[in-house]
Design a protein around this motif. Structure first.
Motif, PDB file in Angstrom:
ATOM      1  N   ARG A  71     -74.094 -61.189  -1.229  1.00 18.57           N
ATOM      2  CA  ARG A  71     -74.924 -61.191  -2.342  1.00 18.57           C
ATOM      3  C   ARG A  71     -76.392 -61.402  -1.811  1.00 18.57           C
ATOM      4  O   ARG A  71     -77.181 -61.293  -2.485  1.00 18.57           O
ATOM      5  N   ASP A  72     -76.454 -61.598  -0.479  1.00 16.69           N
ATOM      6  CA  ASP A  72     -77.934 -61.575  -0.081  1.00 16.69           C
ATOM      7  C   ASP A  72     -77.882 -60.778   1.487  1.00 16.69           C
ATOM      8  O   ASP A  72     -77.062 -60.878   2.113  1.00 16.69           O
ATOM      9  N   GLU A  73     -79.013 -60.129   1.575  1.00 12.12           N
ATOM     10  CA  GLU A  73     -79.036 -59.100   2.766  1.00 12.12           C
ATOM     11  C   GLU A  73     -78.709 -59.957   4.133  1.00 12.12           C
ATOM     12  O   GLU A  73     -78.548 -59.396   4.968  1.00 12.12           O
ATOM     13  N   ALA A  74     -79.208 -61.030   3.840  1.00 14.58           N
ATOM     14  CA  ALA A  74     -78.943 -61.768   5.188  1.00 14.58           C
ATOM     15  C   ALA A  74     -77.675 -62.080   5.339  1.00 14.58           C
ATOM     16  O   ALA A  74     -77.353 -62.612   6.756  1.00 14.58           O
ATOM     17  N   ASP A  75     -76.706 -62.179   4.624  1.00 12.44           N
ATOM     18  CA  ASP A  75     -75.425 -62.337   4.965  1.00 12.44           C
ATOM     19  C   ASP A  75     -74.862 -61.146   5.624  1.00 12.44           C
ATOM     20  O   ASP A  75     -73.705 -61.181   5.992  1.00 12.44           O
ATOM     21  N   GLU A  76     -75.401 -60.194   5.749  1.00 13.85           N
ATOM     22  CA  GLU A  76     -74.738 -58.766   6.477  1.00 13.85           C
ATOM     23  C   GLU A  76     -74.619 -59.172   7.837  1.00 13.85           C
ATOM     24  O   GLU A  76     -73.534 -58.715   8.416  1.00 13.85           O
ATOM     25  N   ALA A  77     -75.379 -59.933   8.459  1.00 10.62           N
ATOM     26  CA  ALA A  77     -75.007 -60.085   9.974  1.00 10.62           C
ATOM     27  C   ALA A  77     -73.734 -60.886  10.315  1.00 10.62           C
ATOM     28  O   ALA A  77     -73.412 -60.889  11.310  1.00 10.62           O
ATOM     29  N   ALA A  78     -73.257 -61.578   9.221  1.00  7.80           N
ATOM     30  CA  ALA A  78     -71.964 -62.436   9.291  1.00  7.80           C
ATOM     31  C   ALA A  78     -70.888 -61.513   9.126  1.00  7.80           C
ATOM     32  O   ALA A  78     -69.847 -61.676   9.807  1.00  7.80           O
ATOM     33  N   LEU A  79     -70.986 -60.240   8.872  1.00  9.81           N
ATOM     34  CA  LEU A  79     -69.830 -59.175   8.723  1.00  9.81           C
ATOM     35  C   LEU A  79     -69.326 -58.872   9.933  1.00  9.81           C
ATOM     36  O   LEU A  79     -70.257 -58.626  11.062  1.00  9.81           O
ATOM     37  N   PRO A  80     -68.305 -58.545  10.162  1.00  7.45           N
ATOM     38  CA  PRO A  80     -67.752 -57.897  11.530  1.00  7.45           C
ATOM     39  C   PRO A  80     -68.273 -56.472  11.562  1.00  7.45           C
ATOM     40  O   PRO A  80     -68.801 -55.911  10.560  1.00  7.45           O
ATOM     41  N   GLU A  81     -68.548 -55.974  12.774  1.00  3.87           N
ATOM     42  CA  GLU A  81     -69.452 -54.770  12.842  1.00  3.87           C
ATOM     43  C   GLU A  81     -68.588 -53.533  12.351  1.00  3.87           C
ATOM     44  O   GLU A  81     -69.545 -52.616  11.842  1.00  3.87           O
ATOM     45  N   GLU A  82     -67.474 -53.460  12.143  1.00  4.17           N
ATOM     46  CA  GLU A  82     -66.915 -52.396  11.790  1.00  4.17           C
ATOM     47  C   GLU A  82     -66.887 -52.254   9.860  1.00  4.17           C
ATOM     48  O   GLU A  82     -66.202 -51.320   9.479  1.00  4.17           O
ATOM     49  N   TYR A  83     -67.347 -53.480   9.196  1.00  2.00           N
ATOM     50  CA  TYR A  83     -67.451 -53.579   8.067  1.00  2.00           C
ATOM     51  C   TYR A  83     -68.903 -52.951   7.304  1.00  2.00           C
ATOM     52  O   TYR A  83     -69.804 -53.109   8.125  1.00  2.00           O
ATOM     53  N   GLU A  84     -68.683 -52.215   6.195  1.00  8.30           N
ATOM     54  CA  GLU A  84     -70.040 -51.693   5.606  1.00  8.30           C
ATOM     55  C   GLU A  84     -70.150 -52.726   4.617  1.00  8.30           C
ATOM     56  O   GLU A  84     -69.399 -53.078   3.780  1.00  8.30           O
TER      57      GLU A  84
END
Length: 79
Positions: free
Chosen positions: A4-17
């Protein structure tokens, strides 16, 4: 991964888009497909009958020397 927020992208595993969704967390397939189609289009229009041309975009040493504005100054420094 849906975020929902671009800051949450860092929490995703590396292989996820990351896929940024609105606050209502609804995924709109038509918008998603449209975005992916736009990204798949070539930057320059290509004729289907055109011959494939592959070019290495790394400049040769001669091209790099010709493009370097300090090459002429190096020649003056030697004199």
């Amino acid at each position: 991964g849906l975020i929902r927020d671009e800051a949450d992208e860092a929490a995703l595993p590396e292989e996820y888009e990351a896929l940024l969704v609105d606050a209502d967390a609804m995924v709109r397939p038509a918008e998603l497909v449209e975005d992916e189609l736009i990204l798949a289009l070539p930057v320059v229009a290509i004729s289907p009958d055109a011959e494939v041309v592959e070019r290495d975009f790394a400049p040769t040493s001669e091209e790099a020397a010709a493009a370097n504005p300090f090459t002429a100054l190096a020649g003056l420094k030697k004199n």
